[in-house]
Design a protein around this motif. Structure first.
Motif, PDB file in Angstrom:
ATOM      1  N   VAL A   1     -47.741 -72.930  -2.232  1.00 50.43           N
ATOM      2  CA  VAL A   1     -47.039 -71.860  -1.537  1.00 50.43           C
ATOM      3  C   VAL A   1     -46.236 -71.094  -2.576  1.00 50.43           C
ATOM      4  N   ASN A   2     -46.548 -69.817  -2.708  1.00 49.02           N
ATOM      5  CA  ASN A   2     -45.892 -68.964  -3.707  1.00 49.02           C
ATOM      6  C   ASN A   2     -46.003 -69.554  -5.105  1.00 49.02           C
ATOM      7  N   GLY A   3     -47.172 -70.136  -5.394  1.00 46.12           N
ATOM      8  CA  GLY A   3     -47.442 -70.676  -6.716  1.00 46.12           C
ATOM      9  C   GLY A   3     -46.923 -72.076  -6.963  1.00 46.12           C
ATOM     10  N   GLU A   4     -46.247 -72.662  -5.998  1.00 45.10           N
ATOM     11  CA  GLU A   4     -45.698 -74.014  -6.166  1.00 45.10           C
ATOM     12  C   GLU A   4     -46.540 -75.020  -5.390  1.00 45.10           C
ATOM     13  N   LEU A   5     -46.980 -76.086  -6.072  1.00 48.05           N
ATOM     14  CA  LEU A   5     -47.780 -77.122  -5.422  1.00 48.05           C
ATOM     15  C   LEU A   5     -46.948 -77.837  -4.365  1.00 48.05           C
ATOM     16  N   VAL A   6     -47.450 -77.859  -3.115  1.00 49.33           N
ATOM     17  CA  VAL A   6     -46.696 -78.495  -2.030  1.00 49.33           C
ATOM     18  C   VAL A   6     -47.466 -79.661  -1.387  1.00 49.33           C
ATOM     19  N   GLN A   7     -48.755 -79.789  -1.672  1.00 46.13           N
ATOM     20  CA  GLN A   7     -49.537 -80.862  -1.062  1.00 46.13           C
ATOM     21  C   GLN A   7     -50.826 -81.088  -1.843  1.00 46.13           C
ATOM     22  N   THR A   8     -51.233 -82.358  -1.915  1.00 45.10           N
ATOM     23  CA  THR A   8     -52.548 -82.734  -2.419  1.00 45.10           C
ATOM     24  C   THR A   8     -53.256 -83.498  -1.304  1.00 45.10           C
ATOM     25  N   VAL A   9     -54.396 -83.001  -0.863  1.00 44.70           N
ATOM     26  CA  VAL A   9     -55.140 -83.610   0.253  1.00 44.70           C
ATOM     27  C   VAL A   9     -56.341 -84.345  -0.319  1.00 44.70           C
ATOM     28  N   ARG A  10     -56.383 -85.654  -0.122  1.00 43.15           N
ATOM     29  CA  ARG A  10     -57.472 -86.486  -0.648  1.00 43.15           C
ATOM     30  C   ARG A  10     -58.349 -86.971   0.505  1.00 43.15           C
ATOM     31  N   PHE A  11     -59.599 -86.604   0.479  1.00 42.88           N
ATOM     32  CA  PHE A  11     -60.505 -86.942   1.575  1.00 42.88           C
ATOM     33  C   PHE A  11     -61.023 -88.375   1.491  1.00 42.88           C
ATOM     34  N   SER A  12     -60.592 -89.102   0.484  1.00 44.17           N
ATOM     35  CA  SER A  12     -60.829 -90.548   0.461  1.00 44.17           C
ATOM     36  C   SER A  12     -60.019 -91.243   1.545  1.00 44.17           C
ATOM     37  N   GLU A  13     -59.058 -90.529   2.149  1.00 43.30           N
ATOM     38  CA  GLU A  13     -58.205 -91.095   3.191  1.00 43.30           C
ATOM     39  C   GLU A  13     -58.726 -90.830   4.602  1.00 43.30           C
ATOM     40  N   LEU A  14     -59.947 -90.300   4.722  1.00 43.37           N
ATOM     41  CA  LEU A  14     -60.534 -90.077   6.039  1.00 43.37           C
ATOM     42  C   LEU A  14     -60.833 -91.394   6.740  1.00 43.37           C
ATOM     43  N   ILE A  15     -60.650 -91.421   8.040  1.00 44.63           N
ATOM     44  CA  ILE A  15     -61.066 -92.570   8.842  1.00 44.63           C
ATOM     45  C   ILE A  15     -62.577 -92.539   9.049  1.00 44.63           C
ATOM     46  N   ARG A  16     -63.084 -91.388   9.490  1.00 46.00           N
ATOM     47  CA  ARG A  16     -64.529 -91.180   9.589  1.00 46.00           C
ATOM     48  C   ARG A  16     -64.960 -90.301   8.421  1.00 46.00           C
ATOM     49  N   SER A  17     -65.920 -90.772   7.647  1.00 46.78           N
ATOM     50  CA  SER A  17     -66.473 -89.946   6.587  1.00 46.78           C
ATOM     51  C   SER A  17     -67.146 -88.725   7.203  1.00 46.78           C
ATOM     52  N   ALA A  18     -67.497 -87.764   6.377  1.00 43.69           N
ATOM     53  CA  ALA A  18     -68.175 -86.565   6.880  1.00 43.69           C
ATOM     54  C   ALA A  18     -69.446 -86.934   7.639  1.00 43.69           C
ATOM     55  N   ASP A  19     -70.237 -87.824   7.069  1.00 43.50           N
ATOM     56  CA  ASP A  19     -71.496 -88.226   7.719  1.00 43.50           C
ATOM     57  C   ASP A  19     -71.232 -88.949   9.031  1.00 43.50           C
ATOM     58  N   GLN A  20     -70.226 -89.833   9.038  1.00 40.57           N
ATOM     59  CA  GLN A  20     -69.935 -90.589  10.261  1.00 40.57           C
ATOM     60  C   GLN A  20     -69.359 -89.691  11.337  1.00 40.57           C
ATOM     61  N   LEU A  21     -68.505 -88.768  10.945  1.00 35.87           N
ATOM     62  CA  LEU A  21     -67.935 -87.820  11.914  1.00 35.87           C
ATOM     63  C   LEU A  21     -69.044 -87.011  12.573  1.00 35.87           C
ATOM     64  N   LEU A  22     -69.967 -86.502  11.765  1.00 33.57           N
ATOM     65  CA  LEU A  22     -71.066 -85.707  12.308  1.00 33.57           C
ATOM     66  C   LEU A  22     -71.923 -86.538  13.255  1.00 33.57           C
TER      67      LEU A  22
END
Length: 205
Positions: A133-154
């Protein structure tokens, strides 16, 4: 890129988000944790392309940033590619059945202009988004933390509904969503998918 199909958001698919709401899952009206994916729709009036200004109504002091990745469908079970999304919403007290007025305000879904196949983007399980936000890092989102993987969700969504060509299914948003206000420039970035930039502006009277 132009969004042409229906866009579906996914709730409670990040471990932190799920654990934060777990104590309430046995309360009325549901009285049990959800067994299937919990989805909602982002209506067409919410779509904002990369670089667009997003209007915020005067009564909304802040919005929650929902940095995520969407699977763009080629057919019911085949993914054409992945795209960056910013699923904005007005802060609210419940994830179970949030009213449309919180999630479907005009412009409240930023979408990137790069769609990349799995061969190009890599395994969604290792996707990492940087949110600034306005050039300042405010969050890192890691998809290793998903409960359902992309394939499982689909696969699980396919058990109760059919996705069509051009539809988009979000992988979900992390529970600790940063906030932004009018005047803020939001950037979501990942090398393989590029960056998504939108600026919040005051809604015209």
């Amino acid at each position: 890129m132009t969004l042409q199909g229906t866009v579906y958001g996914t709730l409670l698919n990040f471990r932190g988000e799920y654990e934060a709401w777990q104590p309430k899952m046995n309360e009325p009206p549901y009285k049990a944790p959800p067994k299937a994916p919990v989805l909602y729709v982002k209506t067409a009036n919410t779509f904002s392309p990369n670089g667009a200004n997003i209007p915020v109504p005067a009564h909304v002091a802040e919005v929650e940033i929902g940095a995520t990745v969407g699977m763009v469908m080629k057919s019911a079970r085949e993914v054409a590619g992945y795209v960056l999304l910013n699923d904005l919403c007005v802060p609210h007290a419940s994830y179970f059945r949030p009213p449309v007025k919180f999630r479907c305000l005009d412009g409240f879904l930023g979408f990137g202009d790069r769609v990349r196949s799995r061969n190009e983007a890599g395994d969604p399980a290792v996707f990492t988004l940087k949110v600034s936000v306005n050039g300042e890092l405010v969050q890192t989102v890691r998809f290793s933390e998903l409960i359902r993987s992309a394939d499982q969700l689909l696969a699980d969504v396919g058990e109760f509904m059919t996705l069509g060509e051009g539809d988009v299914l979000m992988l979900g948003c992390a529970g600790d969503r940063p906030r932004a206000k009018v005047g803020d420039r939001i950037e979501i970035a990942m090398p393989a998918l590029g960056s998504l930039v939108n600026t919040l502006v005051a809604e015209s009277a």
